[in-house]
Design an enzyme around this catalytic site. Structure first.
Site, PDB file in Angstrom:
ATOM      1  N   TRP B 314    -140.222  14.934  65.492  1.00  0.00           N
ATOM      2  CA  TRP B 314    -139.602  15.934  64.612  1.00  0.00           C
ATOM      3  C   TRP B 314    -140.567  17.108  64.395  1.00  0.00           C
ATOM      4  O   TRP B 314    -140.151  18.257  64.293  1.00  0.00           O
ATOM      5  CB  TRP B 314    -139.251  15.305  63.256  1.00  0.00           C
ATOM      6  N   HIS B 315    -141.851  16.772  64.365  1.00  0.00           N
ATOM      7  CA  HIS B 315    -142.841  17.822  64.091  1.00  0.00           C
ATOM      8  C   HIS B 315    -143.102  18.719  65.289  1.00  0.00           C
ATOM      9  O   HIS B 315    -143.673  19.796  65.142  1.00  0.00           O
ATOM     10  CB  HIS B 315    -144.156  17.200  63.606  1.00  0.00           C
ATOM     11  N   GLY B 316    -142.694  18.289  66.465  1.00  0.00           N
ATOM     12  CA  GLY B 316    -142.876  19.164  67.619  1.00  0.00           C
ATOM     13  C   GLY B 316    -142.736  18.418  68.925  1.00  0.00           C
ATOM     14  O   GLY B 316    -142.981  17.209  68.991  1.00  0.00           O
TER      15      GLY B 316
END
Lengths: 363, 464
Positions: B314-316
C-alpha cells in the site's frame, strides 16, 4: 473567552495578511537573496493542465508575501536561539560571518583539474615555465572546529600531479580571515596587497604601488548572505582604482564590446561583485595604454581573478583572462584574440579551492 | 497545494473559511465541494476527473448494491472492487509488475510509468470501505451523489489521510454544528500539526540529508535512522493533526490517527498507535474476512503475512515496502506465538528492544534501492568495517543536539502530561489558559517564518 480570542485572533490575522498582500505592490528582485522574485503568473490552458500554472501561483504568493524579508531574518535568529543551530541551508553561520561547508576532498576532481592544466600547457605553450596558485577559501583561516577540506592533502596532490615546469605560488600566508567578505566566498580587493606582492615576487615582476583610491558600495549582499537570514550584516564592497586601472580598456569577447575595468552600473546587478570587470564571462582582454611594461599575462582564472587582475595592471601591458568554465579549452587555439606564441608572456593559472575541488565545471 | 504552504495558509484557507461561514447551512457542503475540487486541481488538474469519476461511480454502485437482490449485490460489489482496485493498480502498481518481469525476460513486456494521482490510495480505500460497508449492510448509502462527493473529496483528508470512513462522518455531512469551542480546538490542533511538520519534520529532513552527504559511520547510520523515523512520524502525524483540526473547524469529528507510536512497548502496540486508520482498515476489510486469529495457527500466520504484504505494498510499488511489511509480519508473528508469554512478563525490556526494531524498519521504509539498503544495514550492524564515528559527524550531531532532544521529547506524551499536571494546580490552570491562547499564535508565526525561508519541504506521505 479563550476560544473567542483564538478564533477572532486568527480571523484578524488572516484578514490582515490577505488584504495587506492585495494592497501591497509586487517586488521584482530580492537583492539579499540575489534572485528575481516570482511574478503574477499568466494563464494558459496547457500550463493549467500540466499543473505548472498553480505551481507558479505558489511561487508568486510565497515570494510576494508581506514582510517576507523580516520573516526570513527572524527565522534564522529563532533557529539559532531555539535549536542552537549554526548550520543554516548548508552554511555555518556565526554572528560575524557565513561559511559554506565544502564537500569532502575529491581526488578525482583534483586529477581532472591537473590533467586539464597539463593538457592546456602541452597544447598551447609546451615546456614553458608556467605559474599556478590555488586560493584557499576562508574556512582555511577559521579557528573554530568545523568540517574542513584536508587542505594539506589538496595542495600536496596538486603539487604531485603537476610537472616541474608548473611553479606554485603559495598564497596561504598572504591572506587571513579578514581578507574575505563575511557574507561571500570571495576575497576583498582592498586586502590583496600581500597577494599582489607575493605574485610579483614569485613571477619575477617589479613591485608596483598598490592602488589607494577607494570607491565603495554598501550594502553588499554576498552570495551567502541569504543563508544567514540577516544574522550577519551585509558587507561593504570596496573597489580600488588608479590611473592605470582608469585608462585600461577591456574587450569582452562574448559581448563583443569594449568597456572599462569598473562600470558603476554593474553595482546594480543582483551580484554587485560584477563591478569587477562585469562578472562571469569566458574571455576578456585588458590593455593598459600607459603601461611602462611590455609584458603580457595570460590568466586562466575563476571569479577570484576578476578582482585581482586590475591590481596587476601596472605590471603588464596586456592581460588576457580566460575562464574555462565558460569556454572549452580546445577552442582557445582558434581565437585570433589569443596569441600564445609571444615571448614576453607570463602564464598564470589562478583558481579558488572550491573550483579545484569541484573542477568538472572546467572544460 | 499542501497545508504547510503560504498559499494554503494565508490565501486558500481564509477564502474558504470566509465563504463557508458566510453562506446559509444548505450551501455549506457546496462550498466544501468546490473548495475540495479546487484544492485537488491545484496539485493535479489532470486527475480531477478521476476523483470525480471515483465519487460518482462509487455512489452509483453503492445504490446498486443496497437495492440489488442478493445474487446481484455480490456481483455489483465484486465489480466495484474490480474498478476501484483496478484503478489503483493501474496508476500505482502497473509499472512494478512488467518492469520486474523485464529484468528476467528483457523486452518481452512493454511498460511505462503512469503519473500517480495524488491521494489515490486514500480516496480509493475510503471508497472501498464505503461500498463494503453497504454490502455488509453496516451502512446505508449516501443520500445524494453531491453528499458522497463532498465526503470523498473533502480536502482536509483528501491527499494524505487519515482514511475517514463514511460511517464516521455520514451524520455530520447532513447535520452538523460548528461551535466556537470546536473551531478553537480545531485551530489549536491544526497549529500543532503545522508545527510538527514545519518546525520538526522538515528540519529533521534537512539534517538527515546532510548526514547522507558525508562518509558513512556506524553511529551516523543509526543517527540517520533516528532522524528519518522522527521525520516520518512528525511529518505524517502532523498532517493528520492538521486534517483533524480542519475537520473540527468545519464541524467534522475525525477519528485519531496516531497515539504516540514511538513509545510503543511492542510491535503489536506500535501498530495500534501508528496510522490507526490504515491498520484498522486492513483489520476490518482484510484480516477479519480472512478469519483473523480465530483460525488454526498456520492459517493465522498466513493471514498475518497477507495483511502485512498488503500493508507494505500500500505504501508503494517497491520491493523495500514489501520487505518492510514482511519485517513487521515477522515480529508480529513472534510476539503472537513464541514470545507471547515472555513479552507479558518483561514489558520494560520489550519497550527498549522495540526502539531499534522500529529504527531498522524505517531504514527499510526509506531506502528503495535494495543494494544501498544492504550497505546501510551492514554498516549499522558493524559488518562493513566502518569507523564508529568521525569528527564531522560529531560536529553535525552537536549542531542538531537540541533538535533531536525536542524530537525525543515531543514524540512522548509530554504535552498532555504537563497539561494534566498544571490543571491540578490552582495557579496552573491560569497559566494553562494563557499558554493555550498564546501558543497557537506563537507557533503559527514560527511556522510561517520557517515556511518563508524553507528550501527543504518534502511531503513524505504524498507518494501514497
Amino acid at each position: 473567552m479563550k476560544d473567542k480570542i483564538i478564533v477572532f485572533g486568527f480571523g484578524f490575522l488572516f484578514l490582515f495578511f490577505f488584504f495587506y498582500s492585495l494592497l501591497d505592490t509586487d517586488v521584482s528582485v530580492s537583492f539579499s537573496e540575489r534572485r528575481t522574485l516570482a511574478q503574477k503568473p499568466v494563464f494558459s490552458s496547457s500550463r493549467f493542465w500540466d499543473g505548472s500554472y498553480f505551481e507558479s501561483w505558489n511561487s508568486y504568493l510565497s515570494d510576494q508575501f508581506p514582510f517576507r524579508d523580516w520573516f526570513r531574518e527572524k527565522k534564522t535568529e529563532v533557529s539559532s536561539r531555539i535549536y542552537g543551530m549554526n548550520l543554516h541551508h548548508g552554511a555555518y553561520v556565526t554572528k560575524d560571518a557565513i561559511y559554506e561547508l565544502e564537500p569532502s576532498l575529491s581526488i578525482s576532481s583534483l586529477t581532472h583539474f591537473t590533467n586539464l592544466l597539463k593538457e592546456v600547457e602541452s597544447t598551447y605553450f609546451p615546456h614553458r615555465s608556467v605559474f599556478y596558485a590555488v586560493i584557499p577559501d576562508k574556512n582555511y583561516y577559521l579557528e573554530e572546529e568545523i568540517p574542513k577540506l584536508d587542505y594539506d592533502k589538496l595542495y600536496q596532490e596538486v603539487r604531485n600531479q603537476l610537472p616541474p615546469n608548473f611553479q606554485e605560488i603559495s598564497l596561504q600566508d598572504s591572506l587571513q580571515l579578514e581578507s574575505y567578505y563575511r557574507t561571500d566566498l570571495h576575497w576583498r580587493q582592498e586586502k590583496l596587497g600581500n597577494v599582489v606582492k607575493k605574485i610579483q615576487k614569485d613571477m619575477g615582476l617589479p613591485s608596483s604601488s598598490f592602488p589607494t583610491i577607494e570607491k565603495t558600495c554598501q550594502p553588499f549582499y554576498g552570495s551567502y548572505y541569504s543563508k544567514g537570514g540577516g544574522m550577519v550584516s551585509p558587507d561593504k564592497l570596496v573597489y580600488l582604482t588608479s590611473d592605470s586601472i582608469r585608462v585600461t580598456k577591456v574587450y569582452n569577447y562574448e559581448k563583443e564590446e569594449n568597456r572599462f575595468v569598473y562600470e558603476e552600473e554593474d553595482l546594480n546587478h543582483v551580484d554587485a561583485y560584477d563591478i569587477y570587470l562585469g562578472g562571469a564571462t569566458p574571455l576578456l582582454v585588458l590593455e593598459n595604454p600607459h603601461s611602462i611594461s611590455d609584458r603580457e599575462l595570460i590568466l586562466f582564472r575563476d571569479s577570484f581573478g576578476s578582482s585581482l587582475a586590475p591590481l596587476l595592471l601596472d605590471s603588464y601591458q596586456k592581460i588576457t583572462m580566460i575562464d574555462l568554465r565558460y569556454i572549452h579549452s580546445s577552442l582557445l587555439g582558434q581565437l585570433l584574440l589569443i596569441d600564445f606564441s609571444s615571448s614576453n608572456q607570463d602564464i598564470l593559472f589562478l583558481y579558488g579551492v572550491s573550483i579545484v575541488n569541484q573542477s568538472f565545471t572546467l572544460k | 497545494m499542501v497545508f504547510s504552504s503560504i498559499p494554503f495558509l494565508y490565501y486558500f484557507l481564509p477564502v474558504v473559511l470566509f465563504c463557508y461561514f458566510l453562506v446559509p447551512r444548505r450551501l455549506k457542503n457546496g462550498i466544501l465541494l468546490i473548495a475540495s475540487f479546487f484544492f485537488y486541481s491545484c496539485g493535479e488538474p489532470r486527475f480531477v476527473f478521476l476523483l470525480f469519476f471515483s465519487g460518482v461511480f462509487n455512489y452509483w454502485i453503492g445504490k446498486k448494491i443496497e437495492k440489488g437482490r442478493s445474487t446481484f449485490r455480490k456481483r455489483w460489489f465484486l465489480f466495484s472492487l474490480l474498478v476501484n482496485f483496478g484503478m489503483l493498480f493501474f496508476f500505482k502498481y502497473y509499472f512494478f509488475v512488467p518492469s520486474n518481469f523485464s529484468k528476467i525476460f528483457p523486452g518481452v513486456l512493454p511498460y511505462f510509468r503512469p503519473i500517480l494521482p495524488i491521494g489515490i490510495s486514500f480516496f480509493t480505500f475510503q471508497a472501498v470501505s464505503y461500498v463494503t460497508d453497504i454490502y455488509r449492510k453496516k451502512q446505508t448509502s449516501a443520500k445524494t451523489v453531491f453528499s458522497f462527493l463532498t465526503y470523498l473529496s473533502f480536502f482536509p483528508q483528501l491527499i494524505a489521510g487519515p482514511i475517514v470512513r463514511y460511517e464516521t462522518i455520514s451524520a455530520e455531512l447532513s447535520n452538523r454544528k460548528e461551535t466556537i469551542e470546536d473551531i478553537s480546538k480545531g485551530i489549536r490542533r491544526f497549529v500543532v500539526g503545522l508545527s510538527k511538520k514545519v518546525l520538526l519534520a522538515d528540519v529533521l529532513g534537512a539534517f538527515s540529508a546532510t548526514l547522507k552527504s558525508f562518509s558513512p559511520t556506524v553511529l551516523g547510520y543509526w543517527v540517520q535512522a533516528l532522524a528519518n523515523t522522527f521525520q516520518l512520524y512528525f511529518d505524517f502525524s502532523g498532517y493528520s493533526d492538521m486534517a483533524i483540526g480542519l475537520g473540527l473547524v468545519f464541524g467534522f469529528h475525525f477519528l485519531e490517527n496516531f497515539n504516540y507510536p514511538l513509545i510503543a512497548s511492542t510491535i503489536t502496540d506500535f501498530w495500534r498507535r501508528w496510522h490507526i486508520s490504515l491498520s484498522s482498515w486492513f483489520r476490518d476489510y482484510v484480516y477479519i474476512p480472512l478469519g483473523g486469529s480465530r483460525v488454526k495457527p498456520m492459517r493465522h500466520i498466513f493471514n498475518i503475512l497477507v495483511v502485512w504484504a498488503c500493508t507494505g505494498f500500500w505504501h508503494g510499488a517497491s520491493w523495500n515496502f514489501l520487505l518492510w511489511g514482511m519485517y513487521f509480519a515477522f515480529f508480529l508473528i513472534l510476539e503472537k506465538t513464541i514470545l507471547a508469554k515472555w513479552i507479558s512478563k518483561h514489558p520494560k525490556i520489550t519497550r527498549i528492544v522495540t526502539i531499534p526494531i522500529l529504527l531498522v524498519s524505517f531504514v527499510l521504509f526509506n531506502e528503495t534501492d535494495l543494494s544501498k539498503l544492504g550497505t546501510i544495514l551492514q554498516g549499522m550492524f558493524f559488518l562493513d568495517h566502518l569507523p564508529f564515528l568521525h569528527s564531522e559527524l560529531l560536529f553535525y550531531l552537536k549542531d542538531a543536539a537540541v533538535l533531536l532532544f525536542f524530537s525525543c521529547l515531543f514524540a512522548t506524551p509530554i504535552v498532555p502530561f504537563v497539561k494534566k499536571w498544571l490543571s491540578k494546580r490552582k495557579m496552573g490552570l491560569s497559566i494553562l489558559s494563557v499558554l493555550e491562547v498564546v501558543f497557537p499564535f506563537v507557533f503559527f508565526f514560527l511556522s510561517t517564518m520557517y515556511l518563508i525561508d524553507s528550501t527543504f519541504q518534502p511531503f513524505l506521505y504524498f507518494r501514497f
